[in-house]
Every structure is written in structure tokens, then in C-alpha cells.
Design an enzyme around this catalytic site. Structure first.
Site, PDB file in Angstrom:
ATOM      1  N   LYS A 179       2.060 -12.585 -22.801  1.00  0.00           N
ATOM      2  CA  LYS A 179       2.474 -13.137 -21.807  1.00  0.00           C
ATOM      3  C   LYS A 179       2.538 -12.789 -20.304  1.00  0.00           C
ATOM      4  O   LYS A 179       3.179 -11.450 -20.432  1.00  0.00           O
ATOM      5  CB  LYS A 179       3.698 -14.156 -21.882  1.00  0.00           C
ATOM      6  N   HIS A 187      -5.131 -24.254 -29.287  1.00  0.00           N
ATOM      7  CA  HIS A 187      -3.872 -23.930 -29.111  1.00  0.00           C
ATOM      8  C   HIS A 187      -2.976 -24.053 -30.343  1.00  0.00           C
ATOM      9  O   HIS A 187      -2.724 -25.281 -30.612  1.00  0.00           O
ATOM     10  CB  HIS A 187      -3.449 -24.645 -27.796  1.00  0.00           C
TER      11      HIS A 187
END
Length: 396
Positions: A195, A326
Site C-alpha cells: 500500500k 479484487h
């Protein structure tokens, strides 16, 4: 064998008589709202920029469909932070429409459910409520055929490249991230996603550099900004990230900025991935047509289930895009295996307590289970986390 001109020949439309077609009818539908707690709150860039609170639990809508012939199917949808009760409430209103229907008619039933809640539209809560039912119908169809869902759809591979996301959140110090990298790799994961999207891009670059150095040059590494950069920042940071040989940069811009993503994809050598936040075929079509990404990232529960997912996959294939769905690896493993081009599956271990089965990882790939349908059954823990349930049809 030759036939004399004088002989009369009767041509039959088939070589042997076909067997009688098997039809069935939906007898009951059970819906359950399940809240999955996370071991610790996690934060991505949306939290650091003040747009969201840390994630502490995920709401799941489970659908269990049973037919008069005794066949069963299991499907689920989900929502993070908000929306779970709304998805459950919408599903309760439309689920009775399935009673008495032939479960094989997945396309027609998806349309019927959409029209049952037409005033809610064809995206967002409306289709996410449908998703659990649609996925359950596909699971039932594959179970009845005695095939893994990937095989029913027409698999192109028996395993899929897999990358881990759950170990690389911004709420984790870099030491913990590196430990998680080692754990994921030891478990059999191939790639690592980190991230990014911190208010200070230099923080992101230091973390990326540390992970790339730890992994070496050959291990696939992805980064995910969770929509938190503007066009200028995404371009500038993206140019620096070119040095790290990334597999892709994910969601660098707002999910609906098709023009910006297309410009970035044309500017950078690093591939762009996006699409997880979109909730309809039309929204995905707009990004695909605009050339907004190299990796298309639909989420089957978010777009309304497997039926619309397959439409998106067909559009992506037509345009030569790679696929990287996802979340919910339990569903997307099968859909990625049935995609004809490059495909990945995203590894999150979060959902494992809700099922009795586990997915196998080996040499950087996730293996299609040798079980019919999705190959899943709900655990006692899922029952313990259930907050509401409703049954329609026989047994209600």
C-alpha cells in the site's frame, strides 16, 4: 462404405437419441448477514488522508439456494465499513422472486432480479444484493455438473499467479511488512502488493525501496495508492516508481477518472491497474474503452455476481487487457483461471475462518480445488458470526 446412387438414404439429426434433459426448480433461499472481525484495525491511504476510518470488520451476505432435486449452491457478497445491512435488506426483498425458477437460467434470473428492484438502479447496493444470489446459482450449476466452477466456465489453466495484499498496509511499520512478506512467500505466494498513497510521497518511496531490496529484482511487486493521488502527483511519483520494476501501479487516481488513468497509462512504462470500486458493467466498459488500465480489476460481488463479471471479462479480453480481480480469492480464483489472457488472483487470508476448506498455494500460484462448484462450505465460526438470517420458500 460407398452408397449406390439407387439407394435411398435417411439422414438423422443426431447419431443416437439424446437423453432426457434434466430440469429442476428452486425450493428455498436462505440469506445470512455475517460480520467478520479483523484481528487488528488496518489502514490504507484513504485513512491517512482522513477520508475513512480504519477497517475493523467486514459485513458478508451469504445466500444458500436449494432445489427440489436436492442440489445446493452457496454464494456471497460483502461490504466494508458501511452498506452490509443495506445489501442484506435488498436481497431479502428480491430473493422470493427465485422460488419455483429453474436455477440453470442464470442470465434470465439475473435480469429478473434487477427488474424486481428496478427503482434502485443497476449498480451499487442493488447489484451487490443480487451478487450473492447469482454466485450461488453458478455454484449450484457447477456442483450439479460435478465440476469446479473454473472447469464449468472453461478453464485456461489449473492454477493462477497469486499475490498477497493483507501484509502490506500503511498501518503496519516496515519491519512488520517485511516479516509478512517472508510469511507470504513461505506459504507459496508469488507476488507482493504494498500500500502507498501516504500524504508524503517520500514515505512511500522509502517503503517501496525497502520491500524491493528485501525481495530482490525478480519477485513481482505491485503498489496500490487507493485513489489518493491527483494527476500531477501520480505522474511524478509514477516516474520515480519506474525504477522498481513494478508489475503494476493500482488505483493511482479516482476510480471514475477514465481520462486521467488513460493519460497515465500512456505516459508510464509501468502498467496501470484499476476497477475494483466500480459496480456495473457500464462503468467498467467506459474505462476499458478509454484505455484506462493495463490490468482490469473487476470484483464479482461488487458488480453483481458472476453473470456481469463474465461480460466485463469478455470486454477486457476483446481489448487485450490482463485481469486481476479484487479481493475474495475464493470466487476469483475460478474466474481468473477461466480468463484467456494474463490473470492474477489476490490473496487475503481474512475469509478463511468462515469456510471449512482451504485453497492450496504452490510455487507462487493458487491451485483450482478438485471440488465441485466453488468448493466451499460454511464453518461453525460463520454461524457464530451471523447476526441475522431469513429463509424463503419451503422450510421458511
Amino acid at each position: 462404405m460407398s452408397i449406390a446412387p439407387s439407394e435411398s438414404v435417411v439422414f438423422k439429426p443426431w447419431a443416437s437419441a439424446p437423453g432426457e434433459a434434466t430440469t429442476d426448480r428452486i425450493q428455498s433461499v436462505r440469506l445470512s448477514l455475517v460480520n467478520l472481525p479483523l484481528h487488528a484495525p488496518i489502514s490504507d491511504a484513504k485513512v491517512l488522508t482522513g477520508r475513512q476510518k480504519p477497517l475493523t470488520e467486514i459485513a458478508f451476505l451469504f445466500a444458500e439456494i436449494r432445489t427440489e432435486g436436492g442440489h445446493e449452491g452457496l454464494g456471497f457478497s460483502y461490504s466494508k465499513r458501511a452498506g452490509g445491512p443495506a445489501i442484506y435488506a435488498h436481497a431479502k426483498e428480491i430473493a422470493p422472486e427465485l422460488i419455483g425458477e429453474d436455477p440453470s437460467d442464470t442470465g434470465r434470473l439475473w435480469s429478473k432480479l434487477v427488474w424486481a428492484g428496478a427503482s434502485m438502479g443497476r449498480s451499487g447496493v442493488a447489484v451487490q444484493g443480487i451478487a450473492a444470489l447469482d454466485i450461488a446459482l453458478w455454484d449450484l450449476k457447477a456442483r450439479r455438473a460435478g465440476l469446479p466452477l473454473a472447469k464449468l466456465l472453461g478453464a485456461h489453466r489449473d492454477s493462477v499467479d497469486v499475490y498477497n495484499t493483507s501484509g502490506g498496509y500503511l498501518s503496519m511499520p516496515i519491519k512488520e511488512v517485511l516479516e509478512n512478506v517472508d510469511l507470504a512467500r513461505a506459504r507459496g505466494v508469488g507476488g507482493i502488493k504494498l500500500k502507498v498513497g501516504s500524504p508524503d510521497p517520500s514515505v512511500d518511496l522509502k517503503r517501496v525501496e525497502a520491500v524491493r531490496e528485501h525481495l530482490g529484482d525478480d519477485v513481482p511487486l505491485m503498489v496500490d495508492a487507493n485513489q489518493q493521488w491527483d494527476r500531477i502527483t501520480a505522474t511524478r511519483v509514477g516516474r520515480v516508481l519506474e525504477n522498481f520494476n513494478l508489475t503494476w501501479i493500482e488505483e493511482p487516481l479516482d476510480a471514475y477518472d477514465a481520462e486521467g488513468h488513460a493519460a497515465l497509462a500512456a505516459t508510464l512504462d509501468t502498467p496501470i491497474a484499476t476497477g475494483e470500486m466500480l459496480t456495473s458493467v457500464g462503468e467498467h466498459a467506459a474505462l476499458i474503452e478509454a484505455g484506462s488500465s493495463d490490468f482490469v480489476q473487476p470484483d464479482a460481488p461488487r458488480v453483481g455476481g458472476i453473470t456481469p463479471f463474465l461480460r466485463i471479462a469478455a470486454l477486457a479480453d476483446h481489448k487485450g487487457r490482463a485481469l486481476a480481480p479484487h479481493f475474495v480469492m475464493e470466487i476469483h480464483l475460478h474466474l481468473s483461471a477461466a480468463y484467456p489472457r494474463t490473470a492474477w488472483v489476490e490473496h487475503f487470508e481474512w475469509l478463511e475462518p468462515m469456510f471449512n476448506e482451504r485453497l492450496e498455494l504452490k510455487d507462487g500460484r493458487m491451485i483450482i480445488p478438485n471440488r465441485a462448484g466453488l468448493g466451499l462450505s460454511l464453518s461453525e465460526q460463520a454461524a457464530a458470526w451471523t447476526t441475522e438470517s431469513a429463509v424463503f420458500g419451503s422450510g421458511a
